[in-house]
Design a protein around this motif. Structure first.
Motif, PDB file in Angstrom:
ATOM      1  N   GLU A   1       0.032   2.011   0.370  1.00  0.00           N
ATOM      2  CA  GLU A   1      -0.226   3.282  -0.334  1.00  0.00           C
ATOM      3  C   GLU A   1      -0.806   4.324   0.610  1.00  0.00           C
ATOM      4  OE1 GLU A   1      -2.670   2.880  -3.802  1.00  0.00           O
ATOM      5  OE2 GLU A   1      -1.494   1.183  -4.551  1.00  0.00           O
ATOM      6  N   ILE A   2      -1.708   3.885   1.468  1.00  0.00           N
ATOM      7  CA  ILE A   2      -2.395   4.809   2.371  1.00  0.00           C
ATOM      8  C   ILE A   2      -1.494   5.300   3.501  1.00  0.00           C
ATOM      9  CG2 ILE A   2      -4.307   5.016   4.047  1.00  0.00           C
ATOM     10  CD1 ILE A   2      -5.292   4.897   1.189  1.00  0.00           C
ATOM     11  N   TYR A   3      -0.736   4.393   4.098  1.00  0.00           N
ATOM     12  CA  TYR A   3       0.019   4.722   5.308  1.00  0.00           C
ATOM     13  C   TYR A   3       1.492   5.039   5.084  1.00  0.00           C
ATOM     14  CZ  TYR A   3      -4.181   3.357   7.771  1.00  0.00           C
ATOM     15  OH  TYR A   3      -5.467   3.297   8.233  1.00  0.00           O
ATOM     16  N   ASP A   4       1.949   5.017   3.863  1.00  0.00           N
ATOM     17  CA  ASP A   4       3.361   5.381   3.608  1.00  0.00           C
ATOM     18  C   ASP A   4       3.489   6.790   3.102  1.00  0.00           C
ATOM     19  OD1 ASP A   4       4.317   3.002   4.492  1.00  0.00           O
ATOM     20  OD2 ASP A   4       4.629   2.146   2.521  1.00  0.00           O
TER      21      ASP A   4
ATOM     22  N   ILE B   1     -10.089 -15.266  -7.135  1.00  0.00           N
ATOM     23  CA  ILE B   1      -8.897 -14.678  -6.524  1.00  0.00           C
ATOM     24  C   ILE B   1      -8.711 -15.361  -5.177  1.00  0.00           C
ATOM     25  CG2 ILE B   1      -7.908 -12.587  -5.505  1.00  0.00           C
ATOM     26  CD1 ILE B   1      -9.337 -10.999  -7.682  1.00  0.00           C
ATOM     27  N   GLY B   2      -7.550 -15.954  -4.966  1.00  0.00           N
ATOM     28  CA  GLY B   2      -7.270 -16.689  -3.743  1.00  0.00           C
ATOM     29  C   GLY B   2      -6.951 -15.780  -2.572  1.00  0.00           C
ATOM     30  N   ASN B   3      -6.864 -16.401  -1.399  1.00  0.00           N
ATOM     31  CA  ASN B   3      -6.585 -15.649  -0.172  1.00  0.00           C
ATOM     32  C   ASN B   3      -5.268 -14.882  -0.243  1.00  0.00           C
ATOM     33  OD1 ASN B   3      -8.921 -16.756   0.782  1.00  0.00           O
ATOM     34  ND2 ASN B   3      -7.942 -18.132   2.250  1.00  0.00           N
ATOM     35  N   ASP B   4      -4.219 -15.551  -0.757  1.00  0.00           N
ATOM     36  CA  ASP B   4      -2.901 -14.908  -0.811  1.00  0.00           C
ATOM     37  C   ASP B   4      -2.936 -13.660  -1.688  1.00  0.00           C
ATOM     38  OD1 ASP B   4      -1.834 -16.795   0.886  1.00  0.00           O
ATOM     39  OD2 ASP B   4      -1.064 -18.058  -0.748  1.00  0.00           O
ATOM     40  N   GLU B   5      -3.578 -13.780  -2.845  1.00  0.00           N
ATOM     41  CA  GLU B   5      -3.652 -12.638  -3.762  1.00  0.00           C
ATOM     42  C   GLU B   5      -4.508 -11.513  -3.166  1.00  0.00           C
ATOM     43  OE1 GLU B   5      -4.634 -11.669  -8.460  1.00  0.00           O
ATOM     44  OE2 GLU B   5      -4.879 -13.707  -7.712  1.00  0.00           O
ATOM     45  N   LEU B   6      -5.590 -11.879  -2.512  1.00  0.00           N
ATOM     46  CA  LEU B   6      -6.450 -10.887  -1.880  1.00  0.00           C
ATOM     47  C   LEU B   6      -5.709 -10.165  -0.751  1.00  0.00           C
ATOM     48  CD1 LEU B   6      -9.273  -9.658  -1.884  1.00  0.00           C
ATOM     49  CD2 LEU B   6      -9.989 -11.471  -0.320  1.00  0.00           C
ATOM     50  N   LEU B   7      -4.978 -10.926   0.064  1.00  0.00           N
ATOM     51  CA  LEU B   7      -4.188 -10.310   1.137  1.00  0.00           C
ATOM     52  C   LEU B   7      -3.093  -9.404   0.575  1.00  0.00           C
ATOM     53  CD1 LEU B   7      -3.892 -13.271   3.669  1.00  0.00           C
ATOM     54  CD2 LEU B   7      -5.099 -11.101   4.012  1.00  0.00           C
ATOM     55  N   GLU B   8      -2.476  -9.818  -0.528  1.00  0.00           N
ATOM     56  CA  GLU B   8      -1.457  -8.984  -1.170  1.00  0.00           C
ATOM     57  C   GLU B   8      -2.073  -7.671  -1.652  1.00  0.00           C
ATOM     58  OE1 GLU B   8       1.532  -9.051  -5.027  1.00  0.00           O
ATOM     59  OE2 GLU B   8       0.803 -10.962  -4.215  1.00  0.00           O
ATOM     60  N   MET B   9      -3.266  -7.749  -2.234  1.00  0.00           N
ATOM     61  CA  MET B   9      -3.958  -6.537  -2.686  1.00  0.00           C
ATOM     62  C   MET B   9      -4.234  -5.605  -1.505  1.00  0.00           C
ATOM     63  SD  MET B   9      -6.669  -8.241  -5.365  1.00  0.00           S
ATOM     64  CE  MET B   9      -7.581  -6.737  -5.652  1.00  0.00           C
ATOM     65  N   LEU B  10      -4.701  -6.180  -0.399  1.00  0.00           N
ATOM     66  CA  LEU B  10      -4.996  -5.384   0.791  1.00  0.00           C
ATOM     67  C   LEU B  10      -3.722  -4.752   1.339  1.00  0.00           C
ATOM     68  CD1 LEU B  10      -6.986  -4.400   2.938  1.00  0.00           C
ATOM     69  CD2 LEU B  10      -6.626  -6.558   4.152  1.00  0.00           C
ATOM     70  N   ASN B  11      -2.647  -5.534   1.428  1.00  0.00           N
ATOM     71  CA  ASN B  11      -1.378  -4.992   1.927  1.00  0.00           C
ATOM     72  C   ASN B  11      -0.852  -3.870   1.037  1.00  0.00           C
ATOM     73  OD1 ASN B  11      -1.078  -6.485   4.294  1.00  0.00           O
ATOM     74  ND2 ASN B  11      -0.244  -8.240   3.181  1.00  0.00           N
ATOM     75  N   ASN B  12      -0.960  -4.039  -0.282  1.00  0.00           N
ATOM     76  CA  ASN B  12      -0.521  -2.987  -1.203  1.00  0.00           C
ATOM     77  C   ASN B  12      -1.328  -1.714  -1.002  1.00  0.00           C
ATOM     78  OD1 ASN B  12       1.443  -4.601  -2.367  1.00  0.00           O
ATOM     79  ND2 ASN B  12       0.118  -5.279  -4.040  1.00  0.00           N
ATOM     80  N   TYR B  13      -2.605  -1.875  -0.827  1.00  0.00           N
ATOM     81  CA  TYR B  13      -3.455  -0.712  -0.613  1.00  0.00           C
ATOM     82  C   TYR B  13      -3.104  -0.019   0.698  1.00  0.00           C
ATOM     83  CZ  TYR B  13      -7.571   2.223  -0.242  1.00  0.00           C
ATOM     84  OH  TYR B  13      -8.397   3.299  -0.108  1.00  0.00           O
ATOM     85  N   LEU B  14      -2.897  -0.810   1.748  1.00  0.00           N
ATOM     86  CA  LEU B  14      -2.530  -0.238   3.036  1.00  0.00           C
ATOM     87  C   LEU B  14      -1.193   0.499   2.972  1.00  0.00           C
ATOM     88  CD1 LEU B  14      -3.641  -3.137   5.409  1.00  0.00           C
ATOM     89  CD2 LEU B  14      -4.682  -0.879   5.228  1.00  0.00           C
TER      90      LEU B  14
END
Length: 126
Positions: A123-126, A108-121
């Motif tokens: 979910e948590i903060y919205d 899993i590349g950096n872009d995909e990993l960052l996208e996963m992290l952003n999606n998770y964030l």
């Protein structure tokens, strides 16, 4: 206070006890000034040696999480907010490092990993 011993864990018993008490202090489950069970009581309840229980308490005292009062017992010490923040930052860094290792393992590349992290964030903060 709730302490669970995991005999299948690679962590020594004293470290399991120390980490669980520390987590309860950081989370606020144990309050400043609250008296902890005696070393003898903890050893009896957990079916461990008093030396193991004492080592956990000694390390907690060295790290500033508890105060030992001669003849009275051990009490939750006032907490330094920066110390607690540092503990959490350390855990976050460890978990992020583990996530990066896992991502690398399955390509899993950096872009995909960052996208996963952003999606998770989101979910948590919205």
């Amino acid at each position: 206070m709730n302490i669970q011993i995991d005999n299948s864990s690679n962590d020594p018993l004293y470290l399991q006890i120390k980490n669980q008490i520390k987590a309860q202090i950081i989370s606020g489950d144990l309050n400043v000034g609250e008296q902890l069970p005696s070393i003898r009581y903890m050893a009896k309840e957990l079916r461990i040696s008093m030396i193991t229980a004492k080592r956990a308490f000694d390390e907690l005292e060295l790290e500033g999480f508890i105060d030992s009062v001669q003849g009275k017992g051990n009490f939750v010490a006032p907490q330094n907010k920066e110390l607690i923040k540092e503990e959490y930052l350390k855990k976050i860094e460890e978990n992020l490092q583990e996530a990066i290792k896992l991502a690398k393992f399955v390509n899993i590349g950096n872009d995909e990993l960052l996208e996963m992290l952003n999606n998770y964030l989101e979910e948590i903060y919205d």
